[in-house]
Design a protein around this motif. Structure first.
Motif, PDB file in Angstrom:
ATOM      1  N   VAL A   1       0.829  -1.202   0.000  1.00  0.00           N
ATOM      2  CA  VAL A   1       0.000   0.000   0.000  1.00  0.00           C
ATOM      3  C   VAL A   1       0.866   1.254   0.000  1.00  0.00           C
ATOM      4  N   ALA A   2       0.395   2.303  -0.681  1.00  0.00           N
ATOM      5  CA  ALA A   2       1.128   3.569  -0.756  1.00  0.00           C
ATOM      6  C   ALA A   2       1.150   4.303   0.576  1.00  0.00           C
ATOM      7  N   PHE A   3       0.294   3.904   1.517  1.00  0.00           N
ATOM      8  CA  PHE A   3       0.272   4.541   2.830  1.00  0.00           C
ATOM      9  C   PHE A   3       1.618   4.451   3.552  1.00  0.00           C
ATOM     10  N   LEU A   4       2.492   3.557   3.106  1.00  0.00           N
ATOM     11  CA  LEU A   4       3.774   3.374   3.780  1.00  0.00           C
ATOM     12  C   LEU A   4       4.834   4.374   3.325  1.00  0.00           C
TER      13      LEU A   4
ATOM     14  N   LYS B   1       6.399   7.448   3.714  1.00  0.00           N
ATOM     15  CA  LYS B   1       6.444   8.528   4.701  1.00  0.00           C
ATOM     16  C   LYS B   1       6.845   9.867   4.078  1.00  0.00           C
ATOM     17  N   ASN B   2       7.524   9.812   2.912  1.00  0.00           N
ATOM     18  CA  ASN B   2       7.998  11.051   2.289  1.00  0.00           C
ATOM     19  C   ASN B   2       6.993  11.651   1.311  1.00  0.00           C
ATOM     20  N   ALA B   3       5.819  11.040   1.178  1.00  0.00           N
ATOM     21  CA  ALA B   3       4.817  11.556   0.240  1.00  0.00           C
ATOM     22  C   ALA B   3       4.165  12.817   0.822  1.00  0.00           C
ATOM     23  N   VAL B   4       4.126  13.878   0.017  1.00  0.00           N
ATOM     24  CA  VAL B   4       3.544  15.150   0.458  1.00  0.00           C
ATOM     25  C   VAL B   4       2.213  15.419  -0.241  1.00  0.00           C
ATOM     26  N   VAL B   5       2.189  15.246  -1.554  1.00  0.00           N
ATOM     27  CA  VAL B   5       0.958  15.428  -2.327  1.00  0.00           C
ATOM     28  C   VAL B   5       0.771  14.188  -3.198  1.00  0.00           C
ATOM     29  N   PRO B   6      -0.038  13.219  -2.728  1.00  0.00           N
ATOM     30  CA  PRO B   6      -0.867  13.242  -1.520  1.00  0.00           C
ATOM     31  C   PRO B   6      -0.064  12.898  -0.264  1.00  0.00           C
ATOM     32  N   PRO B   7      -0.551  13.286   0.903  1.00  0.00           N
ATOM     33  CA  PRO B   7       0.130  12.952   2.159  1.00  0.00           C
ATOM     34  C   PRO B   7      -0.215  11.525   2.578  1.00  0.00           C
ATOM     35  N   ALA B   8       0.286  10.557   1.832  1.00  0.00           N
ATOM     36  CA  ALA B   8      -0.157   9.169   1.948  1.00  0.00           C
ATOM     37  C   ALA B   8       0.003   8.607   3.361  1.00  0.00           C
ATOM     38  N   TYR B   9       1.165   8.782   3.957  1.00  0.00           N
ATOM     39  CA  TYR B   9       1.414   8.189   5.271  1.00  0.00           C
ATOM     40  C   TYR B   9       0.511   8.805   6.336  1.00  0.00           C
ATOM     41  N   VAL B  10       0.346  10.109   6.284  1.00  0.00           N
ATOM     42  CA  VAL B  10      -0.509  10.794   7.253  1.00  0.00           C
ATOM     43  C   VAL B  10      -1.944  10.295   7.147  1.00  0.00           C
ATOM     44  N   LEU B  11      -2.448  10.205   5.918  1.00  0.00           N
ATOM     45  CA  LEU B  11      -3.814   9.722   5.713  1.00  0.00           C
ATOM     46  C   LEU B  11      -3.967   8.283   6.188  1.00  0.00           C
ATOM     47  N   GLY B  12      -2.958   7.482   5.902  1.00  0.00           N
ATOM     48  CA  GLY B  12      -3.000   6.088   6.321  1.00  0.00           C
ATOM     49  C   GLY B  12      -3.039   5.935   7.822  1.00  0.00           C
ATOM     50  N   ARG B  13      -2.207   6.694   8.526  1.00  0.00           N
ATOM     51  CA  ARG B  13      -2.175   6.609   9.979  1.00  0.00           C
ATOM     52  C   ARG B  13      -3.470   7.118  10.605  1.00  0.00           C
TER      53      ARG B  13
ATOM     54  N   GLN C   1      -4.756   0.293  10.957  1.00  0.00           N
ATOM     55  CA  GLN C   1      -4.626  -1.162  11.019  1.00  0.00           C
ATOM     56  C   GLN C   1      -3.996  -1.703   9.748  1.00  0.00           C
ATOM     57  N   VAL C   2      -4.401  -1.158   8.600  1.00  0.00           N
ATOM     58  CA  VAL C   2      -3.830  -1.570   7.319  1.00  0.00           C
ATOM     59  C   VAL C   2      -2.354  -1.205   7.254  1.00  0.00           C
ATOM     60  N   VAL C   3      -2.028   0.013   7.674  1.00  0.00           N
ATOM     61  CA  VAL C   3      -0.640   0.475   7.651  1.00  0.00           C
ATOM     62  C   VAL C   3       0.246  -0.410   8.519  1.00  0.00           C
ATOM     63  N   ASP C   4      -0.193  -0.705   9.716  1.00  0.00           N
ATOM     64  CA  ASP C   4       0.607  -1.516  10.638  1.00  0.00           C
ATOM     65  C   ASP C   4       0.831  -2.919  10.091  1.00  0.00           C
ATOM     66  N   ASP C   5      -0.225  -3.527   9.564  1.00  0.00           N
ATOM     67  CA  ASP C   5      -0.106  -4.901   9.072  1.00  0.00           C
ATOM     68  C   ASP C   5       0.728  -4.955   7.787  1.00  0.00           C
ATOM     69  N   ALA C   6       0.503  -4.016   6.878  1.00  0.00           N
ATOM     70  CA  ALA C   6       1.288  -3.984   5.637  1.00  0.00           C
ATOM     71  C   ALA C   6       2.760  -3.736   5.933  1.00  0.00           C
ATOM     72  N   SER C   7       3.035  -2.875   6.913  1.00  0.00           N
ATOM     73  CA  SER C   7       4.419  -2.616   7.298  1.00  0.00           C
ATOM     74  C   SER C   7       5.079  -3.875   7.853  1.00  0.00           C
ATOM     75  N   ALA C   8       4.346  -4.610   8.680  1.00  0.00           N
ATOM     76  CA  ALA C   8       4.869  -5.862   9.234  1.00  0.00           C
ATOM     77  C   ALA C   8       5.107  -6.882   8.121  1.00  0.00           C
TER      78      ALA C   8
ATOM     79  N   VAL D   1       8.493   0.136  -4.929  1.00  0.00           N
ATOM     80  CA  VAL D   1       8.072   0.918  -6.090  1.00  0.00           C
ATOM     81  C   VAL D   1       6.759   1.624  -5.822  1.00  0.00           C
ATOM     82  N   GLY D   2       6.720   2.908  -6.153  1.00  0.00           N
ATOM     83  CA  GLY D   2       5.480   3.675  -6.130  1.00  0.00           C
ATOM     84  C   GLY D   2       5.111   4.052  -7.535  1.00  0.00           C
ATOM     85  N   PHE D   3       3.841   4.070  -7.840  1.00  0.00           N
ATOM     86  CA  PHE D   3       3.434   4.461  -9.191  1.00  0.00           C
ATOM     87  C   PHE D   3       1.985   4.910  -9.201  1.00  0.00           C
ATOM     88  N   SER D   4       1.619   5.607 -10.242  1.00  0.00           N
ATOM     89  CA  SER D   4       0.249   6.098 -10.368  1.00  0.00           C
ATOM     90  C   SER D   4      -0.007   6.488 -11.824  1.00  0.00           C
TER      91      SER D   4
END
Length: 208
Positions: free
Chosen positions: A109-112, A114-126, A131-138, A204-207
């Motif tokens: 997931v892109a929520f991981l 942390k350096n994304a600003v636009v969109p603020p992926a990590y902030v939105l994920g947290r 729960q998704v962020v924590d599990d995907a990170s693990a 890899v990130g992409f869109s």
């Protein structure tokens, strides 16, 4: 190539199966419930079992060239699935090591990022999908800590729009204004990543 597709009955997984067949690959889908794969049954091998059980994964993976995973929990996530992705990663890495199949491409997931600003992926994920962020990170820590030839694919919001073949790819970061991507484009990237070694050991990130 001889490919194993996990999470093959999900929307992205079905796209991986469809495109892999079109590209001439041999596909084995290992799923819990094979009903959604009926349109492909005469063109792929379907195995039914538990993706969280390394002993069941081993005979399915053995002899294949690569594993492509679009496996993930259903949303909303049930309490019992809180650590589903980590459990899956532990089972899969164990099975792959024992069968000497090294190449794996995993949808995360892109929520991981942390350096994304636009969109603020990590902030939105947290804030909204912790729960998704924590599990995907693990899950990612299990794969990246293994000796496998892994690639982590982190798409933003997934859509059911048609395949475009036009998407932006960035190593280690989400493209600027990378809000959405079509599942069909995710599937293509995952297949092409499995075909070569240029993305081994990379996130890899992409869109679109």
């Amino acid at each position: 190539m001889n490919l194993v597709v996990l999470g093959a009955t999900g929307s992205t997984g079905l796209e991986i199966v469809r495109q892999a067949i079109e590209y001439g690959h041999s596909v084995t889908a290992f799923v819990r419930s094979p009903e959604r794969l009926k349109p492909f049954r005469d063109r792929i091998s379907v195995k039914q079992g538990n993706l969280l059980d390394a002993a069941e994964l081993e005979p399915v993976i053995k002899g294949h060239d690569a594993v492509l995973s679009a496996f993930g929990p259903r949303v909303p996530i049930a309490k019992g699935d809180a650590n589903l992705l980590r459990q899956f990663a532990v089972a899969l890495t164990s099975a792959m090591v024992k069968t000497n199949v090294r190449r794996v491409v995993v949808e995360s997931v892109a929520f991981l990022f942390k350096n994304a600003v636009v969109p603020p992926a990590y902030v939105l994920g947290r804030l909204f999908f912790r729960q998704v962020v924590d599990d995907a990170s693990a899950m990612e820590r299990v794969f990246t800590g293994s000796q496998l030839d892994w690639t982590m694919v982190r798409p933003p919001e997934l859509t059911d729009k048609p395949y475009t073949g036009k998407y932006r790819v960035r190593q280690g970061r989400l493209p600027l204004f990378g809000f959405k991507i079509a599942r069909a484009d995710v599937a293509e990237f995952m297949i092409t990543a499995a075909e070569n070694c240029s993305w081994v050991g990379k996130i890899v990130g992409f869109s679109n």
